[in-house]
Design a protein around this motif. Structure first.
Motif, PDB file in Angstrom:
ATOM      1  N   LEU A  29      -3.406  22.632 -24.972  1.00  0.00           N
ATOM      2  CA  LEU A  29      -3.604  22.470 -23.536  1.00  0.00           C
ATOM      3  C   LEU A  29      -4.698  23.409 -23.015  1.00  0.00           C
ATOM      4  O   LEU A  29      -5.535  23.012 -22.210  1.00  0.00           O
ATOM      5  CB  LEU A  29      -2.302  22.758 -22.785  1.00  0.00           C
ATOM      6  CG  LEU A  29      -2.515  22.673 -21.281  1.00  0.00           C
ATOM      7  CD1 LEU A  29      -1.642  21.611 -20.674  1.00  0.00           C
ATOM      8  CD2 LEU A  29      -2.265  24.002 -20.632  1.00  0.00           C
ATOM      9  N   ILE A  30      -4.692  24.643 -23.496  1.00  0.00           N
ATOM     10  CA  ILE A  30      -5.695  25.620 -23.064  1.00  0.00           C
ATOM     11  C   ILE A  30      -7.101  25.112 -23.414  1.00  0.00           C
ATOM     12  O   ILE A  30      -8.009  25.108 -22.584  1.00  0.00           O
ATOM     13  CB  ILE A  30      -5.406  26.996 -23.706  1.00  0.00           C
ATOM     14  CG1 ILE A  30      -4.093  27.570 -23.133  1.00  0.00           C
ATOM     15  CG2 ILE A  30      -6.566  27.963 -23.471  1.00  0.00           C
ATOM     16  CD1 ILE A  30      -3.473  28.673 -23.960  1.00  0.00           C
ATOM     17  N   PRO A  68       6.647  23.931 -17.194  1.00  0.00           N
ATOM     18  CA  PRO A  68       5.315  24.322 -17.685  1.00  0.00           C
ATOM     19  C   PRO A  68       5.137  25.823 -17.915  1.00  0.00           C
ATOM     20  O   PRO A  68       4.297  26.225 -18.720  1.00  0.00           O
ATOM     21  CB  PRO A  68       4.366  23.836 -16.571  1.00  0.00           C
ATOM     22  CG  PRO A  68       5.088  22.696 -15.930  1.00  0.00           C
ATOM     23  CD  PRO A  68       6.546  23.071 -15.989  1.00  0.00           C
ATOM     24  N   LEU A  69       5.908  26.657 -17.211  1.00  0.00           N
ATOM     25  CA  LEU A  69       5.756  28.107 -17.376  1.00  0.00           C
ATOM     26  C   LEU A  69       6.113  28.541 -18.795  1.00  0.00           C
ATOM     27  O   LEU A  69       5.608  29.553 -19.287  1.00  0.00           O
ATOM     28  CB  LEU A  69       6.640  28.866 -16.373  1.00  0.00           C
ATOM     29  CG  LEU A  69       6.358  28.613 -14.885  1.00  0.00           C
ATOM     30  CD1 LEU A  69       7.236  29.516 -14.025  1.00  0.00           C
ATOM     31  CD2 LEU A  69       4.886  28.833 -14.551  1.00  0.00           C
ATOM     32  N   TRP A  70       6.996  27.767 -19.438  1.00  0.00           N
ATOM     33  CA  TRP A  70       7.395  28.114 -20.803  1.00  0.00           C
ATOM     34  C   TRP A  70       6.512  27.464 -21.860  1.00  0.00           C
ATOM     35  O   TRP A  70       6.093  28.134 -22.803  1.00  0.00           O
ATOM     36  CB  TRP A  70       8.863  27.727 -21.044  1.00  0.00           C
ATOM     37  CG  TRP A  70       9.843  28.739 -20.542  1.00  0.00           C
ATOM     38  CD1 TRP A  70      10.288  29.861 -21.214  1.00  0.00           C
ATOM     39  CD2 TRP A  70      10.512  28.751 -19.275  1.00  0.00           C
ATOM     40  NE1 TRP A  70      11.192  30.549 -20.429  1.00  0.00           N
ATOM     41  CE2 TRP A  70      11.350  29.897 -19.244  1.00  0.00           C
ATOM     42  CE3 TRP A  70      10.487  27.903 -18.169  1.00  0.00           C
ATOM     43  CZ2 TRP A  70      12.153  30.207 -18.147  1.00  0.00           C
ATOM     44  CZ3 TRP A  70      11.286  28.210 -17.082  1.00  0.00           C
ATOM     45  CH2 TRP A  70      12.104  29.353 -17.070  1.00  0.00           C
ATOM     46  N   ASP A  71       6.230  26.159 -21.727  1.00  0.00           N
ATOM     47  CA  ASP A  71       5.477  25.528 -22.828  1.00  0.00           C
ATOM     48  C   ASP A  71       3.987  25.351 -22.547  1.00  0.00           C
ATOM     49  O   ASP A  71       3.147  25.826 -23.310  1.00  0.00           O
ATOM     50  CB  ASP A  71       6.121  24.215 -23.285  1.00  0.00           C
ATOM     51  CG  ASP A  71       6.127  23.092 -22.251  1.00  0.00           C
ATOM     52  OD1 ASP A  71       5.854  23.351 -21.062  1.00  0.00           O
ATOM     53  OD2 ASP A  71       6.426  21.939 -22.632  1.00  0.00           O
ATOM     54  N   LEU A  72       3.633  24.730 -21.429  1.00  0.00           N
ATOM     55  CA  LEU A  72       2.215  24.428 -21.193  1.00  0.00           C
ATOM     56  C   LEU A  72       1.376  25.703 -21.063  1.00  0.00           C
ATOM     57  O   LEU A  72       0.235  25.750 -21.517  1.00  0.00           O
ATOM     58  CB  LEU A  72       2.045  23.562 -19.943  1.00  0.00           C
ATOM     59  CG  LEU A  72       2.684  22.161 -19.999  1.00  0.00           C
ATOM     60  CD1 LEU A  72       2.369  21.390 -18.723  1.00  0.00           C
ATOM     61  CD2 LEU A  72       2.205  21.377 -21.218  1.00  0.00           C
ATOM     62  N   ALA A  96       2.281  24.586 -11.877  1.00  0.00           N
ATOM     63  CA  ALA A  96       1.262  24.276 -12.885  1.00  0.00           C
ATOM     64  C   ALA A  96       0.042  25.208 -12.865  1.00  0.00           C
ATOM     65  O   ALA A  96      -0.531  25.465 -13.924  1.00  0.00           O
ATOM     66  CB  ALA A  96       0.830  22.818 -12.774  1.00  0.00           C
ATOM     67  N   PRO A  97      -0.398  25.756 -11.702  1.00  0.00           N
ATOM     68  CA  PRO A  97      -1.505  26.709 -11.778  1.00  0.00           C
ATOM     69  C   PRO A  97      -1.213  27.893 -12.709  1.00  0.00           C
ATOM     70  O   PRO A  97      -2.139  28.526 -13.218  1.00  0.00           O
ATOM     71  CB  PRO A  97      -1.678  27.163 -10.321  1.00  0.00           C
ATOM     72  CG  PRO A  97      -1.278  25.955  -9.522  1.00  0.00           C
ATOM     73  CD  PRO A  97      -0.101  25.394 -10.287  1.00  0.00           C
ATOM     74  N   GLY A  98       0.060  28.153 -12.976  1.00  0.00           N
ATOM     75  CA  GLY A  98       0.425  29.206 -13.931  1.00  0.00           C
ATOM     76  C   GLY A  98      -0.056  28.922 -15.341  1.00  0.00           C
ATOM     77  O   GLY A  98      -0.206  29.841 -16.146  1.00  0.00           O
ATOM     78  N   VAL A  99      -0.310  27.644 -15.666  1.00  0.00           N
ATOM     79  CA  VAL A  99      -0.778  27.330 -17.017  1.00  0.00           C
ATOM     80  C   VAL A  99      -2.214  27.799 -17.230  1.00  0.00           C
ATOM     81  O   VAL A  99      -2.714  27.774 -18.354  1.00  0.00           O
ATOM     82  CB  VAL A  99      -0.639  25.827 -17.380  1.00  0.00           C
ATOM     83  CG1 VAL A  99       0.762  25.311 -17.097  1.00  0.00           C
ATOM     84  CG2 VAL A  99      -1.673  24.969 -16.688  1.00  0.00           C
ATOM     85  N   LEU A 100      -2.872  28.242 -16.174  1.00  0.00           N
ATOM     86  CA  LEU A 100      -4.245  28.759 -16.308  1.00  0.00           C
ATOM     87  C   LEU A 100      -4.274  30.191 -16.852  1.00  0.00           C
ATOM     88  O   LEU A 100      -5.353  30.738 -17.082  1.00  0.00           O
ATOM     89  CB  LEU A 100      -4.946  28.718 -14.944  1.00  0.00           C
ATOM     90  CG  LEU A 100      -5.113  27.329 -14.314  1.00  0.00           C
ATOM     91  CD1 LEU A 100      -5.612  27.451 -12.871  1.00  0.00           C
ATOM     92  CD2 LEU A 100      -6.069  26.468 -15.139  1.00  0.00           C
ATOM     93  N   ARG A 101      -3.116  30.795 -17.077  1.00  0.00           N
ATOM     94  CA  ARG A 101      -3.067  32.236 -17.408  1.00  0.00           C
ATOM     95  C   ARG A 101      -3.886  32.619 -18.636  1.00  0.00           C
ATOM     96  O   ARG A 101      -4.430  33.728 -18.704  1.00  0.00           O
ATOM     97  CB  ARG A 101      -1.618  32.710 -17.555  1.00  0.00           C
ATOM     98  CG  ARG A 101      -0.896  32.185 -18.781  1.00  0.00           C
ATOM     99  CD  ARG A 101       0.589  32.530 -18.803  1.00  0.00           C
ATOM    100  NE  ARG A 101       0.868  33.948 -18.597  1.00  0.00           N
ATOM    101  CZ  ARG A 101       1.955  34.558 -19.048  1.00  0.00           C
ATOM    102  NH1 ARG A 101       2.857  33.880 -19.745  1.00  0.00           N
ATOM    103  NH2 ARG A 101       2.157  35.833 -18.829  1.00  0.00           N
TER     104      ARG A 101
END
Length: 226
Positions: A116-117, A106-110, A136-141
């Protein structure tokens, strides 16, 4: 019937190491059965649809749990995993909540996926809880509030720790460190001991630190839905 959307990564390359990555099996399997056993209908999605890549490390014997073994022996679950729906076809209105398992993928795509955002923002705007565990909390960036501020700013959050990433030997491989990124975006980051279950809840946002936190994160989501 209550419906949960579980969003998985489609990314399978571990940076420039030549190794494979993907989603972490335990972080899918445990919540999957927590939801299923609670009578919740589950839809699996990923950016590219179809079979998402499994982090091969998560299939190693030392990382197996009752839930992963149950999943591996469940033809219906495996068939559902092989046929995830495309993320860009999913509508927030069809679901009561959304859950994001981790793994490094997920750090690369999501984390960079515009669909998704928007999806996370629409769930929160509709007053629906969002759960994310481990990486997965990294996808909140890049997720924003309606006023354009970072979503995690001033919010209590957790996620995979810098020290856990160091143990994995991937500090220099990942595109960003989850702990550092959540702090950089103004999140009120806290953590438990490495590899121990630790979950933080702030309003509609529920985050878990690591694989051991996946069941407790799912439990908090179910509590919110009840």
């Amino acid at each position: 019937m209550t419906k949960v959307l579980i969003v998985l990564t489609s990314h399978d390359q571990l940076g420039n190491t030549g190794k494979k990555t993907g989603f972490w099996l335990e972080e899918l399997a445990t919540p999957y059965y927590d939801f299923k056993d609670a009578g919740v209908e589950i839809v699996l999605a990923s950016p590219m649809g179809g079979q998402p890549p499994l982090d091969p490390k998560s299939a190693e014997e030392s990382f197996q749990t009752d839930a992963t073994r149950r999943f591996e022996a469940d033809p219906a679950a495996k068939a559902q995993l092989a046929a995830t729906v495309r993320l860009d076809s999913v509508k927030q209105a069809d679901f009561d909540t959304v859950f994001y398992p981790g793994g490094h993928g997920p750090l690369w795509d999501l984390a960079e996926d515009k669909d998704l955002i928007k999806l996370i923002e629409s769930f929160l705007a509709a007053d629906k809880p969002v759960g994310l565990v481990c990486h997965a909390p990294g996808v909140l960036r890049h997720v924003k509030t309606p006023t354009g501020r970072p979503l995690v700013e001033g919010k209590k959050v957790t996620g995979f720790t810098n020290t856990e990433e160091a143990v994995m030997g991937l500090t220099e491989v990942v595109p960003f460190l989850v702990e550092d990124e959540l702090k950089a975006k103004g999140g009120v980051y806290s953590r438990g001991e490495d590899w121990a279950s630790y979950v933080v809840s702030d309003g509609l946002l529920i985050t878990g630190q690591n694989p051991a936190s996946s069941s407790a994160t799912a439990a908090q989501l179910l509590q919110r839905l009840a």
